[in-house]
Design an enzyme around this catalytic site. Structure first.
Site, PDB file in Angstrom:
ATOM      1  N   LYS A 154       0.830  -1.211   0.000  1.00  0.00           N
ATOM      2  CA  LYS A 154       0.000   0.000   0.000  1.00  0.00           C
ATOM      3  C   LYS A 154       0.862   1.257   0.000  1.00  0.00           C
ATOM      4  CE  LYS A 154      -4.224  -1.731   0.194  1.00  0.00           C
ATOM      5  NZ  LYS A 154      -5.254  -1.456  -0.833  1.00  0.00           N
ATOM      6  N   LYS A 235      -5.552  -9.996 -10.954  1.00  0.00           N
ATOM      7  CA  LYS A 235      -6.790 -10.245 -10.216  1.00  0.00           C
ATOM      8  C   LYS A 235      -7.817  -9.163 -10.533  1.00  0.00           C
ATOM      9  CE  LYS A 235      -8.359 -11.118  -5.473  1.00  0.00           C
ATOM     10  NZ  LYS A 235      -7.949 -11.142  -4.047  1.00  0.00           N
ATOM     11  N   LYS A 238     -11.265  -3.150  -8.889  1.00  0.00           N
ATOM     12  CA  LYS A 238     -11.869  -1.881  -9.303  1.00  0.00           C
ATOM     13  C   LYS A 238     -10.810  -0.895  -9.788  1.00  0.00           C
ATOM     14  CE  LYS A 238     -14.106  -1.352  -5.352  1.00  0.00           C
ATOM     15  NZ  LYS A 238     -14.212  -2.658  -4.667  1.00  0.00           N
TER      16      LYS A 238
END
Length: 371
Positions: A154, A235, A238
């Site tokens: 992240k 994968k 969004k």
């Protein structure tokens, strides 16, 4: 004097009144030995962030499993809006995204109204969560948090917004679980490291202040891993744009359009080229939405080039639309009754806080915070 059958019936009556979904009626015709089929359920906790639309990867990978698991466990399902704050977000959109996610969960089958065994609530409605997070911070070494791979990932994804919340995310997750003394947590492989840290935090707390928590166990379900429609090497997400996924809210027309342009087996450049179904993302999706006969039909005729990719996609579109139709119908009903949705969440918060307050009192007493 009461015989065994009378005792069994009395116990059943009391259990049925308190926990109707957990009791099984004694059948005296089944034999001489009396058995009361009743047990206290293990408690399950799982959370999901309100970060936008739910796509079929989220649905098959997590939510559909939760729907089945709520029949087996006392379940708490939480909209974890505190977790969603750890990366850049639009505060003005958060309230609606929180409601939308709750609606989506109920439309998919999470049912807090039909059974008192399922609780659906919003994380920020339970202030004891952040209380426990601070307490658990004091038994969590910084080195353990530095090893978390999700923090590293992240941080690379949002280098401009690396914050303490993101660093402390695993401790907040541990507080979510331990606050309710949950014993099982359904997780995918990408969350196993965080759950193992939750187990370690529970051990450290128990060693420091006395046995308080059971170590929560991972419940590794057969989670589906759906790949992107536009790039099957990645994968479904969004973040790759709306053409890369199918949302549970997509209309039949949108689903057909997205699948029509989806990447298929690279070997099939022409309609007459034989294909290799196991290398095709569309065939992989058929395994989740189509019947065994249909899957066999697709595999056989793709290899023979008896059908084209468009035929394969049309059948898949039909089956996805069929699967999502009842979800979309339920969702539309819930949207018309937003006050009822809010009431369900408020009731869920009350029930969750009843558990949380009891446990936080025990925790604060053991840590010397009462005087």
């Amino acid at each position: 004097m009461l015989n065994d059958a009378h005792v069994a019936e009395l116990v059943y009556a009391q259990v049925s009144e308190a926990w109707p979904a957990r009791a099984c009626r004694f059948d005296p015709d089944r034999g001489h030995h009396i058995k009361i089929l009743y047990h206290f359920m293990s408690r399950l906790f799982s959370g999901i962030q309100p970060t936008g639309v739910i796509h079929i990867g989220n649905y098959l990978g997590a939510i559909k499993n939760w729907v089945a698991l709520q029949e087996k466990y006392d379940s708490l399902f939480c909209v974890v809006n505190y977790h969603a704050m750890t990366v850049p977000y639009d505060a003005k959109k958060m309230p609606q995204m929180t409601l939308d996610l709750a609606i989506d969960l109920m439309a998919c089958g999470i049912d807090p109204s039909a059974s008192r065994r399922t609780i659906l609530f919003v994380q920020s409605d339970v202030p004891e969560t952040t209380e426990l997070t601070w307490i658990l911070n004091t038994v969590t070494p910084i080195g353990d948090l530095k090893r978390m791979t999700q923090f590293k990932d992240k941080s690379e994804e949002h280098p401009e917004a690396v914050n303490m919340g993101l660093f402390d995310y695993p401790v907040l997750m541990a507080a979510d679980i331990l606050l309710y003394k949950a014993t099982v947590v359904p997780v995918g492989e990408d969350q196993l490291q965080h759950l193992e840290l939750s187990r370690e935090i529970a051990r450290r707390f128990n060693n420091a202040f006395g046995k308080t928590f059971d170590e929560p166990k991972p419940l590794l379900t057969k989670a589906a891993r759906l790949m992107s429609l536009t790039d099957p090497t990645k994968k479904m997400s969004k973040s790759m744009g709306p053409e890369s996924y199918i949302a549970i809210t997509d209309s039949p027309e949108v689903i057909e359009k997205k699948l029509a342009t989806a990447v298929t087996d690279e070997a099939r450049k022409k309609r007459t080229d034989p294909g290799a179904p196991e290398k095709c993302n569309i065939y992989a999706l058929h395994k989740f939405f189509s019947s065994k006969d249909e899957i066999d039909y697709i595999a056989t005729n793709c290899q023979k080039a008896s059908i084209g990719c468009l035929d394969c996609k049309k059948l898949l579109a039909k089956n996805i639309i069929k699967e999502l139709e009842p979800i979309q119908k339920k969702r539309a009903e819930l949207i018309k009754n937003l006050n009822q949705v809010k009431k369900i969440l408020a009731d869920g918060a009350i029930r969750a806080r009843a558990i949380a307050r009891k446990n936080i009192e025990e925790i604060k007493n053991k840590t010397g915070l009462f005087y």
